[in-house]
Scaffold this active site. Sequence first.
Site, PDB file in Angstrom:
ATOM      1  N   ARG A  55       0.796  -1.215   0.000  1.00 57.31           N
ATOM      2  CA  ARG A  55       0.000   0.000   0.000  1.00 57.31           C
ATOM      3  C   ARG A  55       0.835   1.274   0.000  1.00 57.31           C
ATOM      4  O   ARG A  55       0.658   2.153  -0.829  1.00 57.31           O
ATOM      5  CB  ARG A  55      -0.756   0.030   1.308  1.00 57.31           C
ATOM      6  N   LYS A  84      21.058  -9.066   3.142  1.00 64.40           N
ATOM      7  CA  LYS A  84      21.963 -10.110   3.601  1.00 64.40           C
ATOM      8  C   LYS A  84      23.396  -9.795   3.185  1.00 64.40           C
ATOM      9  O   LYS A  84      24.345 -10.050   3.918  1.00 64.40           O
ATOM     10  CB  LYS A  84      21.539 -11.455   2.985  1.00 64.40           C
TER      11      LYS A  84
END
Lengths: 309, 152
Positions: A55, A84
Amino acid sequence: MLENRHVISVRDFTREEIEVILDHAERMEEVYERGGDDRLSGKVLATLFFSPSTRTRLSFETAMLRLGGDVISLVGKEAASTAKGENLADTVRTVEKYCDAIVLRHPKEGAARLAADYASVPVINAGDGANQHPTQTFLDLYTIRKEKGRIEGLKVGLMGDLKYGRTVHSLAYALALFGAEIHLISPEELRMPRYIVRELEEAGAADVEEHRDVRPILGELDVLYVIRIQKEMFPDPEEYERVKGSYRITRELIEEHAREDLIIMHPLPRVDEVDPDVDELPQARYFDQVRNGVVVRMALLDLLLGGEE
Amino acid sequence: MPLKVRRIENGTVLDHLPPGTAPLILDILNVDVERTTVLMAINVESSKMGRKDILKIEGKFLEEEEANRVALIAPNATVNIIRNYSVAEKFKVKPPERIEGIVRCPNPNCITNDEREPVEPVFIRESTDDLEYRCRYCERVIRAEQLRELLR
Ligand SMILES: [Zn+2]
């Protein structure tokens, strides 16, 4: 005043500065209504979403596209693998070379402040863990001002989880800056933290009152802002079952107790705290908030990227 | 009988430190102990506080702002600037406006607790309350006495 500013926390803004944003959003209405223009043509917005919020991301991207700008984005698995591989400081120092502004959502509190420390382009915080989400507050204020013509002196009820609800802390702070009268409606377990209540009084709230039940106060309110209560936040599940009914907005409740000119707001998505049959009532405004969110973000992007105030 | 600690010629004397805190305070003030003469008295009798520590640092003149960093641990500390064996200036420490690097944030989800990020925790004193600090990053408000327990 706002060119190149980072937008990290509502507390970084004065009332006057927030008014500049709201005024600009008002002017942006007409641009939005005719489908946009090309004032940000040639500018690139990067949306980095290390925690999901489709949204919010779509709202920012729509705002940028409506003003003729372009969007690059890092979301989902790509964002996860980037996170990562390198730290946020490095990601930001890389991405800023590709774009003119960054919108960041991140699971850690303080991530946006850190990003801003490292970025020379403006960073907009689209949610840092449970901390801030300033554009949500701006669009909430904008919706209230648009519907009511002012914020100062209004009686605003904030109802639901006032302890952990992120949006509600910054909204309450901003409402206090604007001199609203704030009514806090929550179960005992989810009261607004003391230090925030104290801060509201100091920031300029006309008054701050606490209630356990919405009914006695509902007839006086100009605005009722509803926030979800999550079962997980309750130490005792039975306690949750006992109180949850009292913090649900139903058609009957509104028809019986509320004023005709009350507006009901909600940051969405909702679960069951606002009944679907409230949607057709003249008081419901939560889908207007979504629309206003695009207008406010258009205004903000324009101001940060050098638009006339 | 009160213990006498040798006088210093030029430097700073920190007095009224809570007992046992002098080594930590020395650390916070970044005193280079290999090159500096330091006299430390731990747990000596005090008429005001029962017991206290005293720290005398030869050759170092603490600025107020620098000295205020110890207020977190020693809120009642007094600072004497010594020139030529006598007190040239004397002041009480005040809570610092900004605490940088020495205290970690109690919020485990704060970005400053992510070891991969190049960031030092920073706490800013609240304008409304001398004893409250706000994390510059996660914006949590923390009482000064709680910060004391979080010294790294
Ligand atoms: Zn923090």
